[in-house]
Design a protein around this motif. Sequence first.
Motif, PDB file in Angstrom:
ATOM      1  N   PRO A  14       0.800  -1.229   0.000  1.00 21.60           N
ATOM      2  CA  PRO A  14       0.000   0.000   0.000  1.00 21.60           C
ATOM      3  C   PRO A  14       0.831   1.276   0.000  1.00 21.60           C
ATOM      4  O   PRO A  14       0.362   2.317  -0.486  1.00 21.60           O
ATOM      5  N   LEU A  15       2.037   1.227   0.549  1.00 24.12           N
ATOM      6  CA  LEU A  15       2.894   2.416   0.543  1.00 24.12           C
ATOM      7  C   LEU A  15       3.171   2.856  -0.891  1.00 24.12           C
ATOM      8  O   LEU A  15       3.092   4.048  -1.226  1.00 24.12           O
ATOM      9  N   ILE A  16       3.494   1.876  -1.738  1.00 23.00           N
ATOM     10  CA  ILE A  16       3.763   2.167  -3.147  1.00 23.00           C
ATOM     11  C   ILE A  16       2.472   2.548  -3.862  1.00 23.00           C
ATOM     12  O   ILE A  16       2.425   3.511  -4.638  1.00 23.00           O
ATOM     13  N   ALA A  17       1.407   1.787  -3.587  1.00 29.59           N
ATOM     14  CA  ALA A  17       0.124   2.037  -4.243  1.00 29.59           C
ATOM     15  C   ALA A  17      -0.426   3.416  -3.886  1.00 29.59           C
ATOM     16  O   ALA A  17      -0.981   4.116  -4.741  1.00 29.59           O
ATOM     17  N   LEU A  18      -0.267   3.814  -2.623  1.00 29.54           N
ATOM     18  CA  LEU A  18      -0.739   5.131  -2.188  1.00 29.54           C
ATOM     19  C   LEU A  18       0.050   6.247  -2.878  1.00 29.54           C
ATOM     20  O   LEU A  18      -0.509   7.285  -3.250  1.00 29.54           O
ATOM     21  N   MET A  19       1.338   6.019  -3.047  1.00 23.73           N
ATOM     22  CA  MET A  19       2.159   7.020  -3.739  1.00 23.73           C
ATOM     23  C   MET A  19       1.653   7.224  -5.171  1.00 23.73           C
ATOM     24  O   MET A  19       1.469   8.366  -5.621  1.00 23.73           O
ATOM     25  N   TRP A  20       1.416   6.113  -5.875  1.00 23.40           N
ATOM     26  CA  TRP A  20       0.889   6.216  -7.238  1.00 23.40           C
ATOM     27  C   TRP A  20      -0.502   6.838  -7.239  1.00 23.40           C
ATOM     28  O   TRP A  20      -0.852   7.613  -8.142  1.00 23.40           O
ATOM     29  N   GLY A  21      -1.308   6.466  -6.233  1.00 23.20           N
ATOM     30  CA  GLY A  21      -2.658   7.009  -6.151  1.00 23.20           C
ATOM     31  C   GLY A  21      -2.662   8.520  -5.977  1.00 23.20           C
ATOM     32  O   GLY A  21      -3.447   9.239  -6.614  1.00 23.20           O
ATOM     33  N   ILE A  22      -1.771   9.015  -5.113  1.00 17.86           N
ATOM     34  CA  ILE A  22      -1.670  10.462  -4.889  1.00 17.86           C
ATOM     35  C   ILE A  22      -1.253  11.165  -6.180  1.00 17.86           C
ATOM     36  O   ILE A  22      -1.818  12.207  -6.546  1.00 17.86           O
ATOM     37  N   LEU A  23      -0.284  10.584  -6.873  1.00 18.63           N
ATOM     38  CA  LEU A  23       0.169  11.176  -8.140  1.00 18.63           C
ATOM     39  C   LEU A  23      -0.943  11.188  -9.181  1.00 18.63           C
ATOM     40  O   LEU A  23      -0.963  12.042 -10.078  1.00 18.63           O
ATOM     41  N   ASP A  24      -1.886  10.246  -9.035  1.00 20.56           N
ATOM     42  CA  ASP A  24      -2.993  10.160  -9.983  1.00 20.56           C
ATOM     43  C   ASP A  24      -4.233  10.904  -9.506  1.00 20.56           C
ATOM     44  O   ASP A  24      -5.302  10.793 -10.099  1.00 20.56           O
ATOM     45  N   GLY A  25      -4.087  11.643  -8.392  1.00 23.06           N
ATOM     46  CA  GLY A  25      -5.195  12.461  -7.915  1.00 23.06           C
ATOM     47  C   GLY A  25      -6.096  11.828  -6.880  1.00 23.06           C
ATOM     48  O   GLY A  25      -7.132  12.396  -6.523  1.00 23.06           O
ATOM     49  N   GLU A  26      -5.715  10.647  -6.357  1.00 21.26           N
ATOM     50  CA  GLU A  26      -6.513  10.018  -5.311  1.00 21.26           C
ATOM     51  C   GLU A  26      -6.220  10.672  -3.964  1.00 21.26           C
ATOM     52  O   GLU A  26      -5.137  11.212  -3.745  1.00 21.26           O
ATOM     53  N   SER A  27      -7.197  10.626  -3.063  1.00 22.84           N
ATOM     54  CA  SER A  27      -7.087  11.337  -1.775  1.00 22.84           C
ATOM     55  C   SER A  27      -6.253  10.563  -0.763  1.00 22.84           C
ATOM     56  O   SER A  27      -6.245   9.331  -0.746  1.00 22.84           O
ATOM     57  N   PHE A  28      -5.551  11.300   0.108  1.00 19.20           N
ATOM     58  CA  PHE A  28      -4.746  10.704   1.173  1.00 19.20           C
ATOM     59  C   PHE A  28      -4.697  11.699   2.334  1.00 19.20           C
ATOM     60  O   PHE A  28      -4.588  12.903   2.125  1.00 19.20           O
ATOM     61  N   SER A  29      -4.794  11.195   3.577  1.00 18.53           N
ATOM     62  CA  SER A  29      -4.855  12.074   4.739  1.00 18.53           C
ATOM     63  C   SER A  29      -3.766  11.746   5.753  1.00 18.53           C
ATOM     64  O   SER A  29      -3.079  10.724   5.643  1.00 18.53           O
ATOM     65  N   VAL A  30      -3.624  12.612   6.753  1.00 22.01           N
ATOM     66  CA  VAL A  30      -2.654  12.395   7.832  1.00 22.01           C
ATOM     67  C   VAL A  30      -2.975  11.124   8.594  1.00 22.01           C
ATOM     68  O   VAL A  30      -2.077  10.352   8.967  1.00 22.01           O
ATOM     69  N   LEU A  31      -4.270  10.877   8.841  1.00 19.42           N
ATOM     70  CA  LEU A  31      -4.672   9.667   9.565  1.00 19.42           C
ATOM     71  C   LEU A  31      -4.259   8.418   8.804  1.00 19.42           C
ATOM     72  O   LEU A  31      -3.828   7.427   9.401  1.00 19.42           O
TER      73      LEU A  31
END
Length: 291
Positions: free
Chosen positions: A255-272
Amino acid sequence: MHLGNKKWIYLAILSLIWGSSFILIKKSLIGLTPLQLGALRIIISACFIFIFGFYTIKDITKAQWKWLAISGLLGTFFPVFLFAFAETEIDSSVASILNSLTPLNTILLGFAIFKIASTKRQILGVIIGFVGTALLILKGAELNPQQNYLYAGLVVLSSIMYGINVNIIKKHLQDVKAISIAVGNFVTIIIPAIIVLLSTNFLDKVDFSNHDFAMSMLYIVILSAFGTALAKVLFNKLVQMATPVFASSVTYSMPLIALMWGILDGESFSVLQGLATILILLGIYLANKRN
């Protein structure tokens, strides 16, 4: 190289490859249907694996084919279709996060069905990792209320299949070469995949002048070569050199890698979600720490 260090290198490489596969699935779905994506992923991956490892088929015994067939269905065939359908409704990063349930299922199934022992520390580590995963899921649902989380159940079902597959490899295919396991898997599932692909009238829709179709085909080739073919061999080897729980813990770091790609693709990510990710890493540490 010391076995302990080698297995961590395998884990890191698999995390990078499989963590990137979720965004590739998302991009491939722009020009392909879920059935076409899943079938093509199997067929193209099989071609790569057969080129480099088909000669090892002679090493497979008659008794091992049954387990290779079951492993192929549970570890590859059904999950590639389930993930493709899931990502028509949920973000790629969410799919990766839900896939982190695999280590929990590996321990539970390993203990209940395959009689593979797990330590209290392993169980504690998986529980902590599961808590982190739950926080990520809850926050994801809050940030994306428009997503249909019923499709998330397809990823959960895949994680159960992965858990069974890991234990099958460890218990029944321990003496089979990693490349031979991959070859055996794809020998048993390539024909069903071809049938599925032809049922979608894919050949009538081939049009490389169409930008979406051409890019989707490029993404699926990359996904098949690395995310399925190469990763399949590396994962089989990792299961054999480590424990099923350690091997399945790759789904914690993905998920660390997937979240990075997701953020670059405009998906949301929060501090929590960042804090929840720390919990997941802590879970990996505890699940694999020596007594």
